[in-house]
Design a protein around this motif. Sequence first.
Motif, PDB file in Angstrom:
ATOM      1  N   ARG A  31       0.826  -1.204   0.000  1.00 46.11           N
ATOM      2  CA  ARG A  31       0.000   0.000   0.000  1.00 46.11           C
ATOM      3  C   ARG A  31       0.860   1.254   0.000  1.00 46.11           C
ATOM      4  NH1 ARG A  31      -4.257  -0.309   4.571  1.00 46.11           N
ATOM      5  NH2 ARG A  31      -5.028   1.518   3.469  1.00 46.11           N
ATOM      6  N   ILE A  32       1.967   1.230   0.735  1.00 46.06           N
ATOM      7  CA  ILE A  32       2.895   2.368   0.751  1.00 46.06           C
ATOM      8  C   ILE A  32       3.476   2.573  -0.639  1.00 46.06           C
ATOM      9  CG2 ILE A  32       5.185   3.071   1.578  1.00 46.06           C
ATOM     10  CD1 ILE A  32       4.343   1.873   4.326  1.00 46.06           C
ATOM     11  N   HIS A  33       3.896   1.502  -1.271  1.00 48.93           N
ATOM     12  CA  HIS A  33       4.470   1.586  -2.619  1.00 48.93           C
ATOM     13  C   HIS A  33       3.453   2.195  -3.599  1.00 48.93           C
ATOM     14  CE1 HIS A  33       6.830   0.456  -6.126  1.00 48.93           C
ATOM     15  NE2 HIS A  33       5.724  -0.035  -6.635  1.00 48.93           N
ATOM     16  N   THR A  34       2.224   1.732  -3.533  1.00 47.72           N
ATOM     17  CA  THR A  34       1.184   2.236  -4.431  1.00 47.72           C
ATOM     18  C   THR A  34       0.892   3.705  -4.172  1.00 47.72           C
ATOM     19  OG1 THR A  34       0.191   0.055  -4.625  1.00 47.72           O
ATOM     20  CG2 THR A  34      -1.230   1.930  -5.136  1.00 47.72           C
ATOM     21  N   LEU A  35       0.770   4.082  -2.911  1.00 45.89           N
ATOM     22  CA  LEU A  35       0.492   5.483  -2.587  1.00 45.89           C
ATOM     23  C   LEU A  35       1.623   6.385  -3.052  1.00 45.89           C
ATOM     24  CD1 LEU A  35      -1.217   7.694  -1.316  1.00 45.89           C
ATOM     25  CD2 LEU A  35      -0.102   7.174   0.874  1.00 45.89           C
ATOM     26  N   ARG A  36       2.853   5.970  -2.831  1.00 45.19           N
ATOM     27  CA  ARG A  36       3.986   6.797  -3.307  1.00 45.19           C
ATOM     28  C   ARG A  36       3.933   6.968  -4.818  1.00 45.19           C
ATOM     29  NH1 ARG A  36       9.595   5.186  -0.604  1.00 45.19           N
ATOM     30  NH2 ARG A  36      10.230   6.455  -2.383  1.00 45.19           N
ATOM     31  N   ALA A  37       3.612   5.910  -5.535  1.00 50.60           N
ATOM     32  CA  ALA A  37       3.511   6.002  -6.993  1.00 50.60           C
ATOM     33  C   ALA A  37       2.398   6.965  -7.392  1.00 50.60           C
ATOM     34  CB  ALA A  37       3.271   4.624  -7.596  1.00 50.60           C
ATOM     35  N   GLN A  38       1.258   6.878  -6.731  1.00 52.35           N
ATOM     36  CA  GLN A  38       0.144   7.782  -7.036  1.00 52.35           C
ATOM     37  C   GLN A  38       0.522   9.235  -6.753  1.00 52.35           C
ATOM     38  OE1 GLN A  38      -2.762   5.944  -4.461  1.00 52.35           O
ATOM     39  NE2 GLN A  38      -3.822   5.015  -6.198  1.00 52.35           N
ATOM     40  N   VAL A  41       2.915  10.514  -9.461  1.00 53.02           N
ATOM     41  CA  VAL A  41       2.231  10.797 -10.732  1.00 53.02           C
ATOM     42  C   VAL A  41       1.464  12.110 -10.622  1.00 53.02           C
ATOM     43  CG1 VAL A  41       0.343  10.029 -12.232  1.00 53.02           C
ATOM     44  CG2 VAL A  41       2.097   8.413 -11.522  1.00 53.02           C
ATOM     45  N   ARG A  42       0.821  12.296  -9.499  1.00 53.57           N
ATOM     46  CA  ARG A  42      -0.032  13.479  -9.319  1.00 53.57           C
ATOM     47  C   ARG A  42       0.760  14.747  -9.059  1.00 53.57           C
ATOM     48  NH1 ARG A  42      -5.231  14.852  -6.879  1.00 53.57           N
ATOM     49  NH2 ARG A  42      -5.568  16.818  -7.954  1.00 53.57           N
ATOM     50  N   PHE A  43       1.836  14.665  -8.234  1.00 55.88           N
ATOM     51  CA  PHE A  43       2.524  15.871  -7.778  1.00 55.88           C
ATOM     52  C   PHE A  43       3.998  15.952  -8.162  1.00 55.88           C
ATOM     53  CE2 PHE A  43      -0.896  14.972  -4.680  1.00 55.88           C
ATOM     54  CZ  PHE A  43      -1.689  16.088  -4.925  1.00 55.88           C
ATOM     55  N   GLY A  44       4.509  14.950  -8.849  1.00 53.45           N
ATOM     56  CA  GLY A  44       5.922  14.963  -9.232  1.00 53.45           C
ATOM     57  C   GLY A  44       6.790  14.339  -8.152  1.00 53.45           C
ATOM     58  N   ARG A  67      -7.403   8.042  -0.429  1.00 50.01           N
ATOM     59  CA  ARG A  67      -8.600   8.747  -0.913  1.00 50.01           C
ATOM     60  C   ARG A  67      -8.282  10.196  -1.272  1.00 50.01           C
ATOM     61  NH1 ARG A  67     -10.284   5.103   2.836  1.00 50.01           N
ATOM     62  NH2 ARG A  67     -12.042   3.786   2.262  1.00 50.01           N
ATOM     63  N   LEU A  68      -7.510  10.854  -0.428  1.00 46.21           N
ATOM     64  CA  LEU A  68      -7.208  12.272  -0.640  1.00 46.21           C
ATOM     65  C   LEU A  68      -6.389  12.524  -1.905  1.00 46.21           C
ATOM     66  CD1 LEU A  68      -6.411  13.488   2.994  1.00 46.21           C
ATOM     67  CD2 LEU A  68      -8.370  14.128   1.577  1.00 46.21           C
ATOM     68  N   VAL A  69      -5.521  11.586  -2.269  1.00 49.40           N
ATOM     69  CA  VAL A  69      -4.660  11.791  -3.435  1.00 49.40           C
ATOM     70  C   VAL A  69      -5.491  12.015  -4.707  1.00 49.40           C
ATOM     71  CG1 VAL A  69      -4.347   9.364  -4.070  1.00 49.40           C
ATOM     72  CG2 VAL A  69      -2.552  11.003  -4.584  1.00 49.40           C
ATOM     73  N   LEU A  70      -6.710  11.521  -4.708  1.00 47.27           N
ATOM     74  CA  LEU A  70      -7.555  11.654  -5.896  1.00 47.27           C
ATOM     75  C   LEU A  70      -8.055  13.073  -6.123  1.00 47.27           C
ATOM     76  CD1 LEU A  70      -9.674   8.407  -5.436  1.00 47.27           C
ATOM     77  CD2 LEU A  70      -7.733   8.764  -6.984  1.00 47.27           C
ATOM     78  N   THR A  71      -8.235  13.828  -5.057  1.00 43.98           N
ATOM     79  CA  THR A  71      -8.850  15.157  -5.195  1.00 43.98           C
ATOM     80  C   THR A  71      -8.056  16.299  -4.607  1.00 43.98           C
ATOM     81  OG1 THR A  71     -10.099  14.811  -3.149  1.00 43.98           O
ATOM     82  CG2 THR A  71     -11.173  14.171  -5.230  1.00 43.98           C
TER      83      THR A  71
END
Length: 80
Positions: A31-38, A41-44, A67-71
């Motif tokens: 989950r940490i790996h996925t969140l870091r990737a997201q 992608v979103r913020f550089g 959830r927050l990374v989406l918006t």
Amino acid sequence: PDTQKTMTTIEERLLAEGEAEGEAKGEVKGRIHTLRAQLEVRFGALPADAIARVNQATPADLDRWTRLVLTAPTLRDALA
């Protein structure tokens, strides 16, 4: 015979507990790996402090931030 059976049962329980703990740790790492990737992608590229926060996140933090990374308009807002 009963002592041997009891020892086997204890051993089996300890092995099962160890496996469950290992699976839980692996899930959090994923989950940490996925969140870091997201976030990347979103913020550089992520600053070191953001990487440290994500790497030390609790499961509740990961739920919220995923959830927050989406918006969220900014990285700071995504890790609120």
